[in-house]
Design a protein around this motif. Structure first.
Motif, PDB file in Angstrom:
ATOM      1  N   ASN A 191       0.871  -1.169   0.000  1.00  0.00           N
ATOM      2  CA  ASN A 191       0.000   0.000   0.000  1.00  0.00           C
ATOM      3  C   ASN A 191       0.911   1.223   0.000  1.00  0.00           C
ATOM      4  O   ASN A 191       1.619   1.480   0.972  1.00  0.00           O
ATOM      5  CB  ASN A 191      -0.902  -0.010   1.228  1.00  0.00           C
ATOM      6  N   PHE A 192       0.904   1.987  -1.096  1.00  0.00           N
ATOM      7  CA  PHE A 192       1.869   3.072  -1.244  1.00  0.00           C
ATOM      8  C   PHE A 192       1.224   4.275  -1.922  1.00  0.00           C
ATOM      9  O   PHE A 192       0.133   4.201  -2.474  1.00  0.00           O
ATOM     10  CB  PHE A 192       3.078   2.599  -2.056  1.00  0.00           C
ATOM     11  N   ARG A 193       1.928   5.401  -1.874  1.00  0.00           N
ATOM     12  CA  ARG A 193       1.524   6.611  -2.566  1.00  0.00           C
ATOM     13  C   ARG A 193       2.745   7.194  -3.287  1.00  0.00           C
ATOM     14  O   ARG A 193       3.856   7.178  -2.759  1.00  0.00           O
ATOM     15  CB  ARG A 193       0.994   7.675  -1.591  1.00  0.00           C
ATOM     16  N   VAL A 212       5.723   3.984   1.133  1.00  0.00           N
ATOM     17  CA  VAL A 212       4.945   2.871   1.686  1.00  0.00           C
ATOM     18  C   VAL A 212       4.255   3.388   2.945  1.00  0.00           C
ATOM     19  O   VAL A 212       4.905   3.916   3.849  1.00  0.00           O
ATOM     20  CB  VAL A 212       5.860   1.675   2.014  1.00  0.00           C
ATOM     21  N   LEU A 213       2.930   3.277   2.988  1.00  0.00           N
ATOM     22  CA  LEU A 213       2.183   3.811   4.120  1.00  0.00           C
ATOM     23  C   LEU A 213       2.357   2.906   5.338  1.00  0.00           C
ATOM     24  O   LEU A 213       2.158   1.701   5.268  1.00  0.00           O
ATOM     25  CB  LEU A 213       0.695   3.933   3.774  1.00  0.00           C
ATOM     26  N   ALA A 214       2.754   3.512   6.464  1.00  0.00           N
ATOM     27  CA  ALA A 214       2.943   2.768   7.716  1.00  0.00           C
ATOM     28  C   ALA A 214       2.916   3.755   8.863  1.00  0.00           C
ATOM     29  O   ALA A 214       3.446   4.865   8.749  1.00  0.00           O
ATOM     30  CB  ALA A 214       4.271   1.999   7.699  1.00  0.00           C
ATOM     31  N   GLU A 215       2.300   3.359   9.968  1.00  0.00           N
ATOM     32  CA  GLU A 215       2.202   4.251  11.124  1.00  0.00           C
ATOM     33  C   GLU A 215       3.566   4.649  11.650  1.00  0.00           C
ATOM     34  O   GLU A 215       3.732   5.715  12.244  1.00  0.00           O
ATOM     35  CB  GLU A 215       1.389   3.576  12.232  1.00  0.00           C
ATOM     36  N   ALA A 226     -10.357  13.361  -2.668  1.00  0.00           N
ATOM     37  CA  ALA A 226     -11.251  13.391  -3.824  1.00  0.00           C
ATOM     38  C   ALA A 226     -10.523  13.259  -5.158  1.00  0.00           C
ATOM     39  O   ALA A 226     -11.158  13.013  -6.182  1.00  0.00           O
ATOM     40  CB  ALA A 226     -12.070  14.682  -3.819  1.00  0.00           C
ATOM     41  N   CYS A 227      -9.197  13.447  -5.181  1.00  0.00           N
ATOM     42  CA  CYS A 227      -8.454  13.325  -6.447  1.00  0.00           C
ATOM     43  C   CYS A 227      -7.116  12.657  -6.161  1.00  0.00           C
ATOM     44  O   CYS A 227      -6.858  12.211  -5.039  1.00  0.00           O
ATOM     45  CB  CYS A 227      -8.279  14.694  -7.113  1.00  0.00           C
ATOM     46  N   SER A 228      -6.248  12.584  -7.155  1.00  0.00           N
ATOM     47  CA  SER A 228      -4.992  11.833  -7.036  1.00  0.00           C
ATOM     48  C   SER A 228      -3.847  12.655  -6.442  1.00  0.00           C
ATOM     49  O   SER A 228      -2.736  12.147  -6.301  1.00  0.00           O
ATOM     50  CB  SER A 228      -4.559  11.325  -8.414  1.00  0.00           C
ATOM     51  N   TYR A 229      -4.092  13.910  -6.048  1.00  0.00           N
ATOM     52  CA  TYR A 229      -3.004  14.741  -5.524  1.00  0.00           C
ATOM     53  C   TYR A 229      -2.439  14.154  -4.237  1.00  0.00           C
ATOM     54  O   TYR A 229      -3.183  13.772  -3.320  1.00  0.00           O
ATOM     55  CB  TYR A 229      -3.501  16.163  -5.253  1.00  0.00           C
ATOM     56  N   ALA A 230      -1.112  14.081  -4.165  1.00  0.00           N
ATOM     57  CA  ALA A 230      -0.413  13.643  -2.950  1.00  0.00           C
ATOM     58  C   ALA A 230       0.951  14.301  -2.930  1.00  0.00           C
ATOM     59  O   ALA A 230       1.557  14.542  -3.985  1.00  0.00           O
ATOM     60  CB  ALA A 230      -0.274  12.125  -2.916  1.00  0.00           C
ATOM     61  N   ALA A 231       1.452  14.623  -1.749  1.00  0.00           N
ATOM     62  CA  ALA A 231       2.752  15.293  -1.646  1.00  0.00           C
ATOM     63  C   ALA A 231       3.345  15.067  -0.270  1.00  0.00           C
ATOM     64  O   ALA A 231       2.638  14.847   0.716  1.00  0.00           O
ATOM     65  CB  ALA A 231       2.610  16.794  -1.910  1.00  0.00           C
TER      66      ALA A 231
END
Length: 576
Positions: A191-193, A212-215, A226-231
């Motif tokens: 699970n990544f962004r 990689v998403l992790a706490e 609501a959209c694909s924006y990530a930073a």
């Protein structure tokens, strides 16, 4: 592979020097062992996972038409001096001299080396585009190596470098690598962004990090709901906050605020909300330039954004002496009014909407209320210099709000432009015979770091839960009382052969151990599928299949179990 003939030195107790889950579990599962600070031996089980990930990376790089090569780990100082990074890179660069007193370094990255190779070999536009990659060991002398493979000094990295005739062609190479990275981490089952990011010490015009998403992630990232924006928060933007109800400008007032040095203290003392206050910070450059930065009291200044806006190589807080010389104020009571000397004042865009704010009065124990830009103080530049917060409006779409996540950086792609090619004179002849500077991109993936990040994201109280594509083995086959029951042993050996014949990598636990010991070890090392062969179930022609990630248990015939394992593994490996 028989467990009894393999080397998996598992440990029951959590090592005291292991701070994060991946470090703890990789040590306990017998995947790595420490040699020196930030330097590790990769034991057989850990190396299998690393090689699995390397193979995925290699397949996708080849699919994207990148060409594999290998560059030396030891690099001559001359190249780094030519690019200007010999001193700029800092103490992380491990420098040494050979017996002839020539200076070298252990390569933390290979921009200089690859650019030197290309300037010698590529002379014409007809030889581009081209993209070279390698999977190789790097060394960065981290001041405080920690977290096992997450932040070691010596590490395995895939790095690639593209070379193009112009910016447009370089954008195409960048997009090809971006898509290759998306496929790589998707194939790994992570699970990544992919997030917009600052270019940092590598440089260049723009970049994306793959998180990689992790706490437990060190990096804070934002994405739109609501959209694909990530930073990355260092780069993240926000749409302009809405303007509040119009209020008339009130009379400036000087208020005594004894020993009230923080925004929270001042707001509480005055009985106002922190969002009606302004935080004032002063920064200095090594050349003596001083700037004042203003953000709303409940916001945090983003030093990376400020540094990039100013074009500074580095940024640091001004000393108390520097602050007094330009403001006349002790720290804690700073503000943009009545400055002793003219300095550049940079304010965050949010302050455009604010009236009647609380600011420091540049005198000990004093603040102003009802201060207003244009009347009481002057701002030279309004720009985005704050860190975004959850709930901020998305800068890319009309309806989205920003959400906060924690992430572990495992990959980074950069548009380098001509930063290195210009410095090292890497040029080519265009169709008209004119000399032009080559455009570059660079693309890195932390190999061991990605395996560690997968563990940070996929584990439970019993141990690792490897995604099938990067698990050391696809399936563990646990034989119960096999040393005393010849029927169980014979059946287990036959099942192992059946699985291997259909392409399943099997860890056959044939040890003379109690079932509980075997189950605990198999859970700890994280093999995704576990097939148990026992005398009772075998008498009924059945075996037990457990899926590590979900805990599901299936009692099946041997043929059905082999078929199900084959389908599960095939489905995981064909993800794209």
């Amino acid at each position: 592979m028989r467990y009894s003939r393999y080397f998996i030195p598992t440990v029951k107790e959590t090592p005291s020097d292991a701070e994060v889950v991946s470090h703890q579990l990789m040590l306990r599962a017998g995947m790595i062992r420490k040699l020196a600070a930030g330097i590790y031996n990769y034991l057989p089980l850990g190396l299998r996972s690393i090689r699995k990930f390397e193979n995925i990376v290699r397949e996708e790089m080849n699919r994207a038409e990148a060409i594999e090569m290998l560059m030396p780990g030891v690099q001559p100082a001359e190249l780094w001096q030519e690019s200007g990074r010999w001193t700029f890179y800092g103490k992380e660069l491990l420098r040494f001299k050979d017996r002839k007193d020539a200076e070298f370094c252990m390569g933390p990255t290979h921009e200089e080396v690859i650019t030197d190779m290309v300037r010698r070999e590529i002379k014409s536009y007809r030889q581009m585009p081209v993209n070279f990659y390698q999977i190789q060991t790097k060394f960065r002398d981290e001041i405080r190596p920690r977290f096992g493979l997450m932040r070691g000094r010596e590490f395995i990295m895939k790095d690639a470098y593209s070379f193009d005739v112009d910016s447009s062609a370089a954008d195409s190479s960048y997009d090809r690598m971006y898509q290759a990275y998306m496929r790589i981490f998707t194939r790994c089952g992570l699970n990544f962004r992919a997030v917009e990011a600052d270019t940092g010490s590598i440089g260049g015009s723009s970049s994306h990090e793959f998180m990689v998403l992790a706490e437990s992630g060190e990096d804070a990232i934002v994405s739109c709901n609501a959209c694909s924006y990530a930073a990355n928060v260092e780069k993240a933007e926000s749409a302009q906050l809405p303007v509040g109800t119009e209020t008339g400008l009130l009379q400036l007032q000087e208020i005594a605020t004894p020993e009230m040095k923080t925004i929270a203290d001042v707001a509480a003392f005055l009985g106002v909300a922190t969002e009606t206050t302004v935080k004032t910070l002063v920064y200095a450059h090594e050349n003596g330039e001083i700037v004042m930065a203003l953000v709303r009291g409940d916001h945090e200044l983003n030093e990376i954004k400020l540094k990039n806006h100013l074009g500074w190589d580095d940024i640091q807080m001004a000393s108390e002496e520097q602050i007094r010389s330009c403001t006349g104020s002790p720290i804690g009571f700073l503000g943009p009014c009545d400055l002793k000397q003219k300095i550049k004042v940079i304010a965050d865009n949010v302050l455009k909407n604010m009236v009647n704010v609380v600011i420091g009065a540049n005198q000990k124990d004093l603040h102003f209320t009802n201060a207003n830009c244009g009347r009481d103080f002057t701002v030279d530049i309004f720009t985005d210099i704050r860190s975004v917060v959850a709930g901020d409006p998305c800068p890319r779409c009309a309806d989205g709000k920003l959400e906060m996540w924690r992430g572990i950086e495992v990959g980074h792609v950069f548009k380098l432009g001509t930063k290195y090619s210009k410095a090292l004179s890497a040029t080519y002849l265009d169709p008209d015979g004119k000399e032009q500077v080559i455009f570059m991109g660079c693309y890195g993936i932390g190999i061991g770091r990605t395996v560690a990040a997968a563990i940070e994201q996929n584990h439970d109280e019993n141990g690792i839960i490897f995604p099938i594509p990067i698990a050391p083995f696809h399936c563990s086959l646990v034989a119960i009382n096999n040393t005393k029951d010849a029927v169980v042993m014979a059946a287990s050996e036959d099942i192992c052969k059946q699985l291997e014949n259909v392409g399943i990598e099997v860890l056959f636990d044939d040890r003379d151990e109690r079932p509980g010991v075997k189950f605990k070890d198999n859970d700890l090392i994280g093999i995704p599928l576990r097939l148990v062969v026992g005398s009772k179930s075998l008498a009924e022609g059945k075996v037990e299949l457990k899926i590590r990630a979900t805990g599901e248990v299936h009692t099946l015939s041997i043929s059905d179990a082999v078929s199900m394992i084959q389908q599960l593994v095939k489905g995981a490996l064909e993800r794209d």
